[in-house]
Design a protein around this motif. Structure first.
Motif, mmCIF file in Angstrom:
data_model
loop_
_atom_site.group_PDB
_atom_site.id
_atom_site.type_symbol
_atom_site.label_atom_id
_atom_site.label_comp_id
_atom_site.label_asym_id
_atom_site.label_seq_id
_atom_site.Cartn_x
_atom_site.Cartn_y
_atom_site.Cartn_z
ATOM 1 N N LEU A 94 49.533 5.681 -3.340
ATOM 2 C CA LEU A 94 49.181 6.811 -2.459
ATOM 3 C C LEU A 94 50.417 7.221 -1.663
ATOM 4 C CD1 LEU A 94 45.705 5.555 -1.168
ATOM 5 C CD2 LEU A 94 46.215 6.853 -3.236
ATOM 6 N N ARG B 242 51.062 4.811 3.989
ATOM 7 C CA ARG B 242 50.656 4.864 5.399
ATOM 8 C C ARG B 242 50.882 3.534 6.105
ATOM 9 N NH1 ARG B 242 45.956 3.903 8.171
ATOM 10 N NH2 ARG B 242 44.986 3.145 6.261
ATOM 11 N N THR C 185 50.283 -2.028 -1.285
ATOM 12 C CA THR C 185 49.877 -1.353 -0.058
ATOM 13 C C THR C 185 49.954 0.153 -0.259
ATOM 14 O OG1 THR C 185 50.203 -1.330 2.349
ATOM 15 C CG2 THR C 185 52.188 -1.326 0.983
ATOM 16 N N THR C 186 49.799 0.902 0.820
ATOM 17 C CA THR C 186 49.911 2.361 0.780
ATOM 18 C C THR C 186 51.092 2.809 1.627
ATOM 19 O OG1 THR C 186 48.493 2.688 2.711
ATOM 20 C CG2 THR C 186 47.408 2.547 0.564
ATOM 21 N N TYR D 207 42.621 0.855 -4.843
ATOM 22 C CA TYR D 207 42.744 2.078 -4.052
ATOM 23 C C TYR D 207 41.921 3.226 -4.626
ATOM 24 C CZ TYR D 207 46.024 -0.255 -1.060
ATOM 25 O OH TYR D 207 46.573 -1.133 -0.173
#
Length: 241
Positions: A179, A162, A159-160, A111
């Motif tokens: 994030l 979002r 993952t993020t 990321y």
């Protein structure tokens, strides 16, 4: 024409996380290029501290604005932002030459788009580059909570925030979220969470437990971290019951 050299260096979560390999590489550099998101960018201050520890000057480059108006066109917005960064960094590298370093928060493979940006720079000008790893946020999260990121025989999905609910809907049940932003933990009350903010910094905060029991505690901890240093960067592991 002599090629400019760029070293992409993972610095973990800040000065205390810099590996001996990265420290040695940083001392070979003439300067550090660092994005400045504002006049008082706190993460720029962290990069300055790392560079100063190793006697390397920092050249702050105003970071281009990213278009956040249309979340449905996220990929295009990020691509345009990266291209603007390439334009800005190319001007600096052509003017200064020598050996430059980019100090990447965490590890460059996870990321972060510094490698992608430098690849584009190498297409435009004579440039050689290498990459050295840093301690990643998921690694440090696991260490702080004294845990393994996955049960036996179970994968961990990174993952993020979002994408979190889409990934859970697709069947993921052991998810490390980076994030974090403002995490939406709705519908996950029975899941377990291991959360951390500003890991490796004096403002570090840790919370663990059942989501429904600790969600408010996480909000308070994140506020405390931000009050101390002006920023809060969090990462967490979610596991289905």
């Amino acid at each position: 024409m002599t090629a400019t050299k760029v070293r992409i260096l993972g610095i973990g979560m800040g000065p205390s996380q810099v590996t001996a390999e990265v420290a040695e590489a940083l001392r070979t550099c003439d300067y550090v290029i660092a994005a400045a998101k504002s006049d008082d960018d706190p993460l720029l201050s962290v990069r300055r501290a790392v560079a100063e520890d190793h006697g390397v000057p920092v050249l702050a480059v105003p970071d281009p604005e990213r278009d956040r108006s249309d979340s449905g066109d996220y990929v295009t917005a990020v691509r345009d932002w990266h291209e603007a960064r390439v334009d800005a960094y190319e001007k600096v590298l052509r003017a200064r030459g020598g050996t430059a370093a980019f100090l990447v928060w965490g590890d460059p493979s996870l990321y972060d788009s510094t490698i992608r940006v430098v690849e584009q720079l190498a297409d435009r000008m004579p440039l050689e580059y290498d990459v050295l790893p840093g301690i990643s946020a998921p690694q440090l999260l696991a260490a702080r909570h004294r845990m393994v990121l996955h049960p036996v025989g179970v994968p961990v999905h990174i993952t993020t925030a979002r994408r979190l609910h889409d990934d859970i809907a697709a069947g993921q049940r052991n998810v490390c979220v980076m994030l974090g932003g403002s995490p939406d933990l709705s519908g996950l009350g029975d899941w377990s969470i291991w959360w951390g903010a500003n890991l490796g910094d004096a403002s570090e905060e840790l919370v663990a437990g059942r989501v429904a029991d600790v969600a408010e505690e996480i909000d308070r901890a994140k506020s405390r971290a931000k009050q101390k240093v002006g920023w809060a960067m969090d990462v967490y592991l979610l596991r289905a019951p």
